[in-house]
Design an enzyme around this catalytic site. Structure first.
Site, PDB file in Angstrom:
ATOM      1  N   LYS A  63      64.267  24.727  27.847  1.00  0.00           N
ATOM      2  CA  LYS A  63      62.659  25.356  27.697  1.00  0.00           C
ATOM      3  C   LYS A  63      62.525  25.941  26.549  1.00  0.00           C
ATOM      4  O   LYS A  63      63.612  26.488  25.914  1.00  0.00           O
ATOM      5  CB  LYS A  63      62.054  25.805  29.147  1.00  0.00           C
ATOM      6  CG  LYS A  63      62.238  25.024  30.358  1.00  0.00           C
ATOM      7  CD  LYS A  63      61.506  25.503  31.482  1.00  0.00           C
ATOM      8  CE  LYS A  63      61.613  24.787  32.857  1.00  0.00           C
ATOM      9  NZ  LYS A  63      60.925  25.344  33.743  1.00  0.00           N
ATOM     10  N   TYR A 101      56.006  16.355  34.327  1.00  0.00           N
ATOM     11  CA  TYR A 101      55.566  16.830  35.475  1.00  0.00           C
ATOM     12  C   TYR A 101      54.425  16.461  36.380  1.00  0.00           C
ATOM     13  O   TYR A 101      53.367  17.078  36.683  1.00  0.00           O
ATOM     14  CB  TYR A 101      55.025  18.603  35.096  1.00  0.00           C
ATOM     15  CG  TYR A 101      56.221  19.365  34.768  1.00  0.00           C
ATOM     16  CD1 TYR A 101      57.286  19.576  35.690  1.00  0.00           C
ATOM     17  CD2 TYR A 101      56.200  20.086  33.778  1.00  0.00           C
ATOM     18  CE1 TYR A 101      58.380  20.452  35.543  1.00  0.00           C
ATOM     19  CE2 TYR A 101      57.352  21.014  33.465  1.00  0.00           C
ATOM     20  CZ  TYR A 101      58.299  21.360  34.376  1.00  0.00           C
ATOM     21  OH  TYR A 101      59.306  22.193  34.205  1.00  0.00           O
ATOM     22  N   HIS A 144      65.046  23.316  33.019  1.00  0.00           N
ATOM     23  CA  HIS A 144      64.522  22.320  34.081  1.00  0.00           C
ATOM     24  C   HIS A 144      65.871  21.537  34.254  1.00  0.00           C
ATOM     25  O   HIS A 144      66.481  21.104  33.628  1.00  0.00           O
ATOM     26  CB  HIS A 144      63.411  21.521  33.357  1.00  0.00           C
ATOM     27  CG  HIS A 144      63.327  20.211  34.285  1.00  0.00           C
ATOM     28  ND1 HIS A 144      62.556  20.026  35.242  1.00  0.00           N
ATOM     29  CD2 HIS A 144      63.657  19.004  34.122  1.00  0.00           C
ATOM     30  CE1 HIS A 144      62.357  18.993  35.831  1.00  0.00           C
ATOM     31  NE2 HIS A 144      63.056  18.331  35.225  1.00  0.00           N
ATOM     32  N   ASN A 170      61.588  30.385  33.213  1.00  0.00           N
ATOM     33  CA  ASN A 170      62.835  30.516  33.692  1.00  0.00           C
ATOM     34  C   ASN A 170      64.136  29.333  33.146  1.00  0.00           C
ATOM     35  O   ASN A 170      64.947  28.964  33.626  1.00  0.00           O
ATOM     36  CB  ASN A 170      62.736  29.912  35.099  1.00  0.00           C
ATOM     37  CG  ASN A 170      62.184  28.438  35.194  1.00  0.00           C
ATOM     38  OD1 ASN A 170      61.951  27.746  34.184  1.00  0.00           O
ATOM     39  ND2 ASN A 170      61.566  28.037  36.600  1.00  0.00           N
ATOM     40  N   GLU A 174      63.291  10.576  35.263  1.00  0.00           N
ATOM     41  CA  GLU A 174      63.191  11.736  34.228  1.00  0.00           C
ATOM     42  C   GLU A 174      64.264  11.221  33.121  1.00  0.00           C
ATOM     43  O   GLU A 174      63.863  11.313  31.790  1.00  0.00           O
ATOM     44  CB  GLU A 174      63.477  13.019  34.797  1.00  0.00           C
ATOM     45  CG  GLU A 174      62.349  13.703  35.412  1.00  0.00           C
ATOM     46  CD  GLU A 174      62.928  15.041  36.137  1.00  0.00           C
ATOM     47  OE1 GLU A 174      64.027  15.456  35.816  1.00  0.00           O
ATOM     48  OE2 GLU A 174      62.044  15.583  36.660  1.00  0.00           O
TER      49      GLU A 174
HETATM   50  P1  ADP Z   1      62.335  24.005  39.747  1.00  0.00           P
HETATM   51  O1  ADP Z   1      62.070  24.068  38.203  1.00  0.00           O
HETATM   52  O2  ADP Z   1      63.113  25.061  39.899  1.00  0.00           O
HETATM   53  O3  ADP Z   1      62.724  22.676  40.211  1.00  0.00           O
HETATM   54  P2  ADP Z   1      59.640  23.305  40.709  1.00  0.00           P
HETATM   55  O4  ADP Z   1      59.951  21.921  40.501  1.00  0.00           O
HETATM   56  O5  ADP Z   1      59.125  23.734  41.952  1.00  0.00           O
HETATM   57  O6  ADP Z   1      60.905  24.152  40.206  1.00  0.00           O
HETATM   58  O7  ADP Z   1      58.478  23.806  39.473  1.00  0.00           O
HETATM   59  C1  ADP Z   1      58.521  23.230  38.341  1.00  0.00           C
HETATM   60  C2  ADP Z   1      58.302  24.289  37.314  1.00  0.00           C
HETATM   61  O8  ADP Z   1      56.718  24.710  37.512  1.00  0.00           O
HETATM   62  C3  ADP Z   1      59.105  25.747  37.592  1.00  0.00           C
HETATM   63  O9  ADP Z   1      60.315  25.518  36.971  1.00  0.00           O
HETATM   64  C4  ADP Z   1      58.255  26.619  36.854  1.00  0.00           C
HETATM   65  O10 ADP Z   1      58.382  26.460  35.235  1.00  0.00           O
HETATM   66  C5  ADP Z   1      56.742  26.180  37.206  1.00  0.00           C
HETATM   67  N1  ADP Z   1      56.190  26.770  38.650  1.00  0.00           N
HETATM   68  C6  ADP Z   1      56.618  26.551  39.627  1.00  0.00           C
HETATM   69  N2  ADP Z   1      55.814  27.264  40.607  1.00  0.00           N
HETATM   70  C7  ADP Z   1      55.318  28.084  39.840  1.00  0.00           C
HETATM   71  C8  ADP Z   1      54.085  29.254  40.087  1.00  0.00           C
HETATM   72  N3  ADP Z   1      54.111  29.799  41.256  1.00  0.00           N
HETATM   73  N4  ADP Z   1      53.825  30.101  39.260  1.00  0.00           N
HETATM   74  C9  ADP Z   1      54.108  29.579  37.840  1.00  0.00           C
HETATM   75  N5  ADP Z   1      54.809  28.566  37.537  1.00  0.00           N
HETATM   76  C10 ADP Z   1      55.402  28.000  38.361  1.00  0.00           C
END
Ligand code: ADP
Length: 163
Positions: A11, A51, A130, A127, A141
């Site tokens: 990211k 997304y 992805h 974080n 994807e």
């Molecule tokens: P991951 O990336 O761990 O697979 P998810 O698919 O649940 O997680 O969510 C996709 C992305 O959306 C996350 O990596 C994060 O950047 C964002 N995200 C998810 N939940 C939240 C939240 N509660 N607040 C802010 N950003 C979020």
């Protein structure tokens, strides 16, 4: 035990922080094979495609914050191939909220955003990475990000000596 492909994005925070080499190293060290690689500036349309179910899952605020964050700078996208690559890559990446991600994972070692902070302040979850969540998501994807001629086939030294 099947060989599969998964999509990983570094990211904008990972690229801007100069963590590309160190993050990639972890996947290579684990024996995952890079079979596709590119840099891209995401736009609103493409972010929505990537997304596509995020707003449905978490609401508009989370979608908008995440979409804005993903477009703040270029991302690196790559396809990793390996035995059970989808769960293995998720294990190396760690859980969504870095403060809860175990030490030793990418998110646990290089980031510190917490769920409570992000929700109370309306902030993004920076974080770093992805990674596709399951096999169906991985297929969708990989096809979204890469055309067939951008995926490569070659033998690694590890494969030559292991199999
Ligand atoms: P991951 O990336 O761990 O697979 P998810 O698919 O649940 O997680 O969510 C996709 C992305 O959306 C996350 O990596 C994060 O950047 C964002 N995200 C998810 N939940 C939240 C939240 N509660 N607040 C802010 N950003 C979020």
């Amino acid at each position: 035990m099947s060989v599969e492909r998964t999509l990983v994005l570094l990211k904008p925070d990972a690229v801007a922080r100069g963590l590309v080499g160190r993050i990639l190293q972890r996947f290579e060290d684990a024996g995952l094979k890079i079979v596709g690689f590119k840099m891209k500036q995401m736009d609103a349309d493409f972010t929505r495609k990537h997304y596509f179910d995020l707003e449905e899952r978490f609401g508009k605020d989370v979608y908008d914050a995440t979409a804005d964050f993903m477009q703040r700078g270029p991302v690196l996208a790559f396809v990793l191939e390996g035995v059970e690559a989808v769960p293995n890559v998720r294990r190396i990446v760690g859980t969504t909220f870095p403060n809860a991600a175990p030490v030793g994972t990418i998110r646990g070692d290089f980031a510190h955003t917490s769920k409570a902070y992000s929700e109370s302040q309306g902030k993004v979850v920076a974080n770093l990475v992805h990674a596709s969540g399951n096999s169906d998501e991985a297929k969708y994807e990989v096809d979204l990000w890469f055309s067939a001629d951008e995926i490569f086939s070659y033998e690694t030294v590890a494969e030559r000596f292991t199999f």
